[in-house]
Design a protein around this motif. Sequence first.
Motif, PDB file in Angstrom:
ATOM      1  N   ILE A 251      68.777  38.798 -20.748  1.00 49.71           N
ATOM      2  CA  ILE A 251      68.807  37.726 -21.699  1.00 49.71           C
ATOM      3  C   ILE A 251      68.971  38.347 -23.166  1.00 49.71           C
ATOM      4  CG2 ILE A 251      67.143  36.206 -22.801  1.00 49.71           C
ATOM      5  CD1 ILE A 251      65.847  35.848 -20.123  1.00 49.71           C
ATOM      6  N   ASP A 252      68.391  39.225 -23.470  1.00 48.04           N
ATOM      7  CA  ASP A 252      68.810  39.887 -24.726  1.00 48.04           C
ATOM      8  C   ASP A 252      70.032  39.958 -25.222  1.00 48.04           C
ATOM      9  OD1 ASP A 252      66.083  39.750 -25.251  1.00 48.04           O
ATOM     10  OD2 ASP A 252      65.516  41.697 -24.749  1.00 48.04           O
ATOM     11  N   ALA A 253      70.589  40.714 -24.247  1.00 44.27           N
ATOM     12  CA  ALA A 253      72.124  41.155 -24.086  1.00 44.27           C
ATOM     13  C   ALA A 253      72.993  39.794 -24.349  1.00 44.27           C
ATOM     14  CB  ALA A 253      72.744  41.841 -22.856  1.00 44.27           C
ATOM     15  N   MET A 254      72.654  38.842 -23.491  1.00 43.51           N
ATOM     16  CA  MET A 254      73.351  37.426 -23.682  1.00 43.51           C
ATOM     17  C   MET A 254      73.441  37.246 -25.028  1.00 43.51           C
ATOM     18  SD  MET A 254      72.674  33.938 -21.591  1.00 43.51           S
ATOM     19  CE  MET A 254      71.143  33.619 -22.483  1.00 43.51           C
ATOM     20  N   HIS A 255      72.155  36.807 -25.485  1.00 50.90           N
ATOM     21  CA  HIS A 255      71.880  36.469 -26.885  1.00 50.90           C
ATOM     22  C   HIS A 255      72.671  37.203 -28.054  1.00 50.90           C
ATOM     23  CE1 HIS A 255      68.086  34.354 -25.811  1.00 50.90           C
ATOM     24  NE2 HIS A 255      69.142  33.669 -25.533  1.00 50.90           N
ATOM     25  N   GLU A 256      72.805  38.555 -27.730  1.00 47.61           N
ATOM     26  CA  GLU A 256      73.826  39.393 -28.573  1.00 47.61           C
ATOM     27  C   GLU A 256      75.248  39.014 -28.526  1.00 47.61           C
ATOM     28  OE1 GLU A 256      74.997  44.049 -28.973  1.00 47.61           O
ATOM     29  OE2 GLU A 256      73.366  43.699 -27.968  1.00 47.61           O
ATOM     30  N   ASP A 257      75.598  38.859 -27.427  1.00 39.99           N
ATOM     31  CA  ASP A 257      76.943  38.304 -27.130  1.00 39.99           C
ATOM     32  C   ASP A 257      77.039  37.033 -27.771  1.00 39.99           C
ATOM     33  OD1 ASP A 257      77.963  40.442 -25.504  1.00 39.99           O
ATOM     34  OD2 ASP A 257      77.248  39.457 -23.776  1.00 39.99           O
ATOM     35  N   GLU A 258      76.266  36.142 -27.757  1.00 39.48           N
ATOM     36  CA  GLU A 258      76.309  34.832 -28.356  1.00 39.48           C
ATOM     37  C   GLU A 258      76.519  34.990 -30.013  1.00 39.48           C
ATOM     38  OE1 GLU A 258      73.707  31.798 -25.522  1.00 39.48           O
ATOM     39  OE2 GLU A 258      72.790  32.978 -27.330  1.00 39.48           O
ATOM     40  N   ARG A 259      75.591  35.654 -30.618  1.00 36.74           N
ATOM     41  CA  ARG A 259      75.682  35.820 -31.805  1.00 36.74           C
ATOM     42  C   ARG A 259      77.116  36.394 -32.262  1.00 36.74           C
ATOM     43  NH1 ARG A 259      70.000  37.486 -30.920  1.00 36.74           N
ATOM     44  NH2 ARG A 259      70.657  39.447 -30.788  1.00 36.74           N
ATOM     45  N   ALA A 260      77.464  37.377 -31.454  1.00 38.75           N
ATOM     46  CA  ALA A 260      78.715  38.136 -31.926  1.00 38.75           C
ATOM     47  C   ALA A 260      79.778  37.182 -31.798  1.00 38.75           C
ATOM     48  CB  ALA A 260      79.028  39.306 -31.035  1.00 38.75           C
ATOM     49  N   LEU A 261      79.816  36.186 -30.980  1.00 38.22           N
ATOM     50  CA  LEU A 261      80.895  34.985 -30.628  1.00 38.22           C
ATOM     51  C   LEU A 261      80.843  33.921 -31.780  1.00 38.22           C
ATOM     52  CD1 LEU A 261      81.243  35.159 -26.837  1.00 38.22           C
ATOM     53  CD2 LEU A 261      82.881  35.906 -28.568  1.00 38.22           C
ATOM     54  N   SER A 262      79.642  34.129 -32.534  1.00 32.17           N
ATOM     55  CA  SER A 262      79.299  32.723 -33.359  1.00 32.17           C
ATOM     56  C   SER A 262      79.003  31.618 -32.683  1.00 32.17           C
ATOM     57  CB  SER A 262      80.499  32.574 -34.340  1.00 32.17           C
ATOM     58  OG  SER A 262      80.999  33.541 -35.110  1.00 32.17           O
ATOM     59  N   VAL A 263      78.229  31.990 -31.264  1.00 31.94           N
ATOM     60  CA  VAL A 263      77.778  30.666 -30.580  1.00 31.94           C
ATOM     61  C   VAL A 263      76.386  30.430 -31.289  1.00 31.94           C
ATOM     62  CG1 VAL A 263      76.799  30.006 -28.271  1.00 31.94           C
ATOM     63  CG2 VAL A 263      79.339  31.240 -28.572  1.00 31.94           C
ATOM     64  N   LEU A 264      76.042  29.093 -31.320  1.00 33.61           N
ATOM     65  CA  LEU A 264      75.015  28.744 -32.151  1.00 33.61           C
ATOM     66  C   LEU A 264      73.910  28.475 -30.957  1.00 33.61           C
ATOM     67  CD1 LEU A 264      76.294  26.031 -34.640  1.00 33.61           C
ATOM     68  CD2 LEU A 264      75.570  28.524 -35.181  1.00 33.61           C
ATOM     69  N   PRO A 265      72.620  28.999 -30.983  1.00 33.89           N
ATOM     70  CA  PRO A 265      71.822  28.658 -30.083  1.00 33.89           C
ATOM     71  C   PRO A 265      71.529  27.323 -29.508  1.00 33.89           C
ATOM     72  CG  PRO A 265      70.653  29.281 -32.000  1.00 33.89           C
ATOM     73  CD  PRO A 265      72.033  29.434 -32.229  1.00 33.89           C
ATOM     74  N   PRO A 266      71.295  27.005 -28.249  1.00 32.19           N
ATOM     75  CA  PRO A 266      71.289  25.735 -27.739  1.00 32.19           C
ATOM     76  C   PRO A 266      69.682  25.296 -28.323  1.00 32.19           C
ATOM     77  CG  PRO A 266      70.607  27.199 -26.014  1.00 32.19           C
ATOM     78  CD  PRO A 266      71.337  27.912 -27.348  1.00 32.19           C
ATOM     79  N   ASP A 267      69.465  23.926 -28.415  1.00 30.49           N
ATOM     80  CA  ASP A 267      68.282  23.446 -29.090  1.00 30.49           C
ATOM     81  C   ASP A 267      67.223  23.708 -28.165  1.00 30.49           C
ATOM     82  OD1 ASP A 267      69.271  22.053 -31.480  1.00 30.49           O
ATOM     83  OD2 ASP A 267      70.420  20.921 -29.568  1.00 30.49           O
ATOM     84  N   VAL A 268      67.566  23.682 -26.771  1.00 29.15           N
ATOM     85  CA  VAL A 268      66.404  24.049 -25.762  1.00 29.15           C
ATOM     86  C   VAL A 268      67.156  24.997 -24.775  1.00 29.15           C
ATOM     87  CG1 VAL A 268      64.628  23.166 -24.080  1.00 29.15           C
ATOM     88  CG2 VAL A 268      65.518  21.682 -26.125  1.00 29.15           C
ATOM     89  N   GLU A 269      66.345  25.873 -24.571  1.00 28.12           N
ATOM     90  CA  GLU A 269      66.703  27.123 -23.592  1.00 28.12           C
ATOM     91  C   GLU A 269      65.858  27.335 -22.403  1.00 28.12           C
ATOM     92  OE1 GLU A 269      69.714  30.757 -24.306  1.00 28.12           O
ATOM     93  OE2 GLU A 269      67.716  31.037 -24.756  1.00 28.12           O
ATOM     94  N   PRO A 270      65.481  26.302 -21.387  1.00 31.15           N
ATOM     95  CA  PRO A 270      64.538  26.351 -20.423  1.00 31.15           C
ATOM     96  C   PRO A 270      65.021  27.551 -19.337  1.00 31.15           C
ATOM     97  CG  PRO A 270      66.035  24.540 -19.674  1.00 31.15           C
ATOM     98  CD  PRO A 270      66.455  25.072 -21.267  1.00 31.15           C
ATOM     99  N   LYS A 271      63.708  28.137 -18.894  1.00 31.67           N
ATOM    100  CA  LYS A 271      64.039  29.329 -17.835  1.00 31.67           C
ATOM    101  C   LYS A 271      63.372  28.503 -16.562  1.00 31.67           C
ATOM    102  CE  LYS A 271      63.275  32.874 -20.901  1.00 31.67           C
ATOM    103  NZ  LYS A 271      62.340  34.046 -21.531  1.00 31.67           N
ATOM    104  N   ALA A 272      64.199  29.351 -15.487  1.00 26.75           N
ATOM    105  CA  ALA A 272      63.813  28.529 -14.282  1.00 26.75           C
ATOM    106  C   ALA A 272      62.197  28.948 -13.839  1.00 26.75           C
ATOM    107  CB  ALA A 272      64.689  29.060 -13.199  1.00 26.75           C
ATOM    108  N   THR A 273      61.879  29.991 -14.024  1.00 31.55           N
ATOM    109  CA  THR A 273      60.547  30.604 -13.973  1.00 31.55           C
ATOM    110  C   THR A 273      59.521  29.828 -14.481  1.00 31.55           C
ATOM    111  OG1 THR A 273      60.601  32.357 -15.473  1.00 31.55           O
ATOM    112  CG2 THR A 273      61.294  32.881 -13.220  1.00 31.55           C
TER     113      THR A 273
END
Length: 491
Positions: free
Chosen positions: A100-122
């Motif tokens: 998850i941390d690696a995914m967020h790092e990729d997002e920031r690098a790609l200038s992908v803004l975080p979603p408003d809500v990011e629910p987890k299955a668990t």
Amino acid sequence: MGRYRDLPLKIYNTLTRKKEVFQPRVPGKIGMYVCGMTVYDYCHIGHARVMVVFDTVARYFRHKGYELTYVRNITDIDDKIINRANENGEEFTALTQRFIDAMHEDERALSVLPPDVEPKATQSIPAIIAMIATLINKGLAYVGTNGDVFYSVSKFTSYGKLSGKNLADLQAGERVDVDQAKQDPLDFVLWKMAKPGEPSWNSPWGQGRPGWHIECSAMSTCCLGNHFDIHGGGMDLQFPHHENEIAQSEGATGETFVNVWMHNGFVRVDNEKMSKSLGNFFTLKDVRVKYKPEVIRFFILQSHYRSPLNYSDQQLNEAKTALERLYTALDDVLFLEDSEQIVEYQERFNEAMNDDFNTPVAISVLFDLATELNIAKTNKSQNIIELASTLRNLGDLLGILQLDSNSWFGRNDRLESSYEMTDEDWNELAKDISKVPKDLPFYEIEKLKQIRLDAKRSKNWALADQIRDELKQQGIILEDRPDGTTSWRRE
């Protein structure tokens, strides 16, 4: 900003197989759910396309003035996660958090803004159990002979409406001996009974964990309600995942699940399907070693989101060259935040984006702008600032042209550094400028430049001069401009 025509937005709806004028359920508001990543490994190019496509959609909705609630889930429990954690000899929660941390790092690098809500299955187990219980009570689900809970596909009469698949044809193509625990080969699992050593939760049917399809039905309806505007994801999810989501959600609620279904096309590598077995599987982490993240984003947006995307070094190199043309046009141009925008280009850009988010055509508008800007710079025309500001602002709607040209072309030297300063570090630095570390990379110089600007606004001239002098000792020259901005260069 200039005023432009408010053109109707059309979106291709996979459910109806045609472009439709988009009408939100509630005027001025949009609910959008996108199937996110299963976090057992690093994100690959296919994940990048989903991230960038729907980030661009979200940016444009907000540009048009909609109040958007963008939900993108995280699947943090499934067979692949459990197997990978067992292979590594670690807790599944440690594995998922790392990726998850690696995914967020990729997002920031790609200038992908975080979603408003990011629910987890668990974190959604109670809602999942409640929806399964409702389906059982309605006769749409049952407990199999092995203790698993299954959805009875034949009981949902409109099954196949998203994918266009015929239930009778599907049944004819299935082997009846695939799983004797099910009443019908097409039935799919909602709740899996726990196996020794696997993560599990209490339920009315015993210890177990959810199936993949039910997770998204529960998370989307919990965040956006039983009926919402847009559901998105990759084309590979159309069947069976999204088809099963419709069956579960509409079966449980009795309401229409989603109005518009959006699916982005497949990613191929050198015109072949991306696969680890073929040796053409590329993670974003690997690709970012060779290419700037903005090049990757630009490359993705050069193709229409519904079209196949062919990944290759040649394509990335061409994208890099094209993006440099835009940055070259913006080079040595002054920007003013409140500058007038050129309506003609805004209208053409919006016309492209209103046609099912046609980013290739929108990008062509940026190149026309860049051509006119280059001519204006040569002729020293009076509309240089307006052209540049329009180019920068329209680029920002696509999440590109995020850097100043000096940074893009590396004139501010290093782009990466193993030295990173925390906010606490910067606060200390503002008190004692002698702590400036040597060999600062450009993004830390930019932060220091901002501290100096704040000091000047507060009339703390001593600190402002101290920052300037300290940077000069490191060979970094700050140049204050008449408009109040500051640029810098290395001696």
